[in-house]
Scaffold this motif. Structure first.
Motif, PDB file in Angstrom:
ATOM      1  N   THR A  35       0.820  -1.210   0.000  1.00 55.56           N
ATOM      2  CA  THR A  35       0.000   0.000   0.000  1.00 55.56           C
ATOM      3  C   THR A  35       0.855   1.261   0.000  1.00 55.56           C
ATOM      4  N   THR A  36       2.148   1.112   0.247  1.00 57.63           N
ATOM      5  CA  THR A  36       3.056   2.253   0.295  1.00 57.63           C
ATOM      6  C   THR A  36       3.749   2.502  -1.037  1.00 57.63           C
ATOM      7  N   TYR A  41      10.019   0.946   3.717  1.00 57.16           N
ATOM      8  CA  TYR A  41       9.087   0.673   2.624  1.00 57.16           C
ATOM      9  C   TYR A  41       9.820   0.091   1.417  1.00 57.16           C
ATOM     10  N   SER A  89      10.043  -4.491   2.960  1.00 58.23           N
ATOM     11  CA  SER A  89       8.664  -4.408   2.509  1.00 58.23           C
ATOM     12  C   SER A  89       8.009  -5.785   2.566  1.00 58.23           C
ATOM     13  N   ASP A 127       1.110  -2.458   4.584  1.00 54.00           N
ATOM     14  CA  ASP A 127       2.185  -1.475   4.700  1.00 54.00           C
ATOM     15  C   ASP A 127       3.442  -2.026   5.357  1.00 54.00           C
ATOM     16  N   ALA A 162      -3.451  -1.215   6.272  1.00 54.25           N
ATOM     17  CA  ALA A 162      -2.946  -0.431   5.156  1.00 54.25           C
ATOM     18  C   ALA A 162      -2.904   1.043   5.502  1.00 54.25           C
ATOM     19  N   THR A 163      -1.964   1.763   4.894  1.00 52.72           N
ATOM     20  CA  THR A 163      -1.842   3.193   5.059  1.00 52.72           C
ATOM     21  C   THR A 163      -1.993   3.843   3.702  1.00 52.72           C
ATOM     22  N   SER A 168      -1.239   5.453   0.235  1.00 55.02           N
ATOM     23  CA  SER A 168      -0.109   5.164  -0.644  1.00 55.02           C
ATOM     24  C   SER A 168       0.933   6.264  -0.581  1.00 55.02           C
TER      25      SER A 168
END
Length: 243
Positions: free
Chosen positions: A51-52, A95, A99, A107, A236-237, A239
């Motif tokens: 999600t990043t 990230y 990852s 994330d 999730a965070t 993007s």
């Protein structure tokens, strides 16, 4: 009353000594820096874009693991909690190089939390130092460059001998790596041992055994190997581009 005043500092001192001895009592003798090649992971598993954003097309950190001289993992040494605010400045690098490309898209924070609680608490390092050390050691080893300097680059068809891969990494790190393959006979993980302070690479006191063919493939890792997950996980965070 006077006796109570003298006993209390003594009791508190004993408690502080016990607390400070938790990590040393863990008997950590060395660290495994475990790096994973994502191209091999995605060749046998469905992978999702984090999600990043797109991570680096490089080796990922699988973990910085604490072990003793008998080759046994030393884990969960304290109950110090994982605090995400302590690593906020490290997130862009995490990230990219620590990852998670597992599905559903996420994330990576759940894997960082697990790494800290399982192994990080046994290193004697503060939480941000543990993650910074792992990132620094990954950059220091720089497997992709070490291999490329010897003409070893990802390819769909070209095979490389295990010996040539080991020698390329040994020349760069001054320590013999341990290579793990996946079930397709592809380069999956590389273990490099470091002293317990994470200061320098060393010969592994205990070498885990993995079965690999004499010649292996390093499949390319590209953006199109990661599917866009329409239903990301709850951790999730928003993007964040790291390209």
């Amino acid at each position: 009353m006077a006796s109570c005043v003298t006993v209390l500092p003594l009791f508190m001192g004993m408690m502080l000594f016990a607390s400070s001895s938790l990590v040393s009592a863990a008997n950590v003798d060395f660290l495994y820096l475990v790096l994973m090649w994502p191209g091999s992971y995605c060749s046998q598993s469905v992978c999702c874009r984090p999600t990043t954003g797109m991570p680096a097309e490089d080796f990922f950190i699988r973990g910085l693991w604490t072990y003793n001289e008998a080759g046994k993992p030393v884990t969960r040494c304290t109950r110090e909690p994982y605090n995400p605010t302590e690593i906020e400045g490290l997130e862009p690098e995490l990230y990219e190089y620590w990852s998670s490309i597992k599905c559903p898209s996420n994330d990576g924070s759940l894997y960082w939390k697990k790494a800290w609680k399982t192994y990080g608490t046994c290193t004697g390092m503060y939480q941000p130092t543990y993650f910074e050390t792992a990132l620094d050691l990954r950059a220091q080893v720089d497997l992709l460059t070490a291999l490329a300097n010897k003409g070893i680059t990802p390819s769909e068809t070209r095979k490389y001998s295990i010996e040539s891969i080991e020698k390329a990494i040994e020349e760069a790190t001054k320590a013999t790596p341990v290579i793990r393959c996946n079930k397709e006979g592809q380069l999956y993980e590389i273990y490099v041992c470091f002293d317990k302070l994470g200061g320098s690479a060393i010969e592994c006191p205990v070498r885990p055994y993995f079965s690999c063919p004499n010649e292996i493939i390093i499949p390319p890792f590209t953006d199109n190997m990661l599917k866009i997950d329409a239903y990301p996980s709850i951790n999730a965070t928003p993007s964040v581009s790291v390209q």
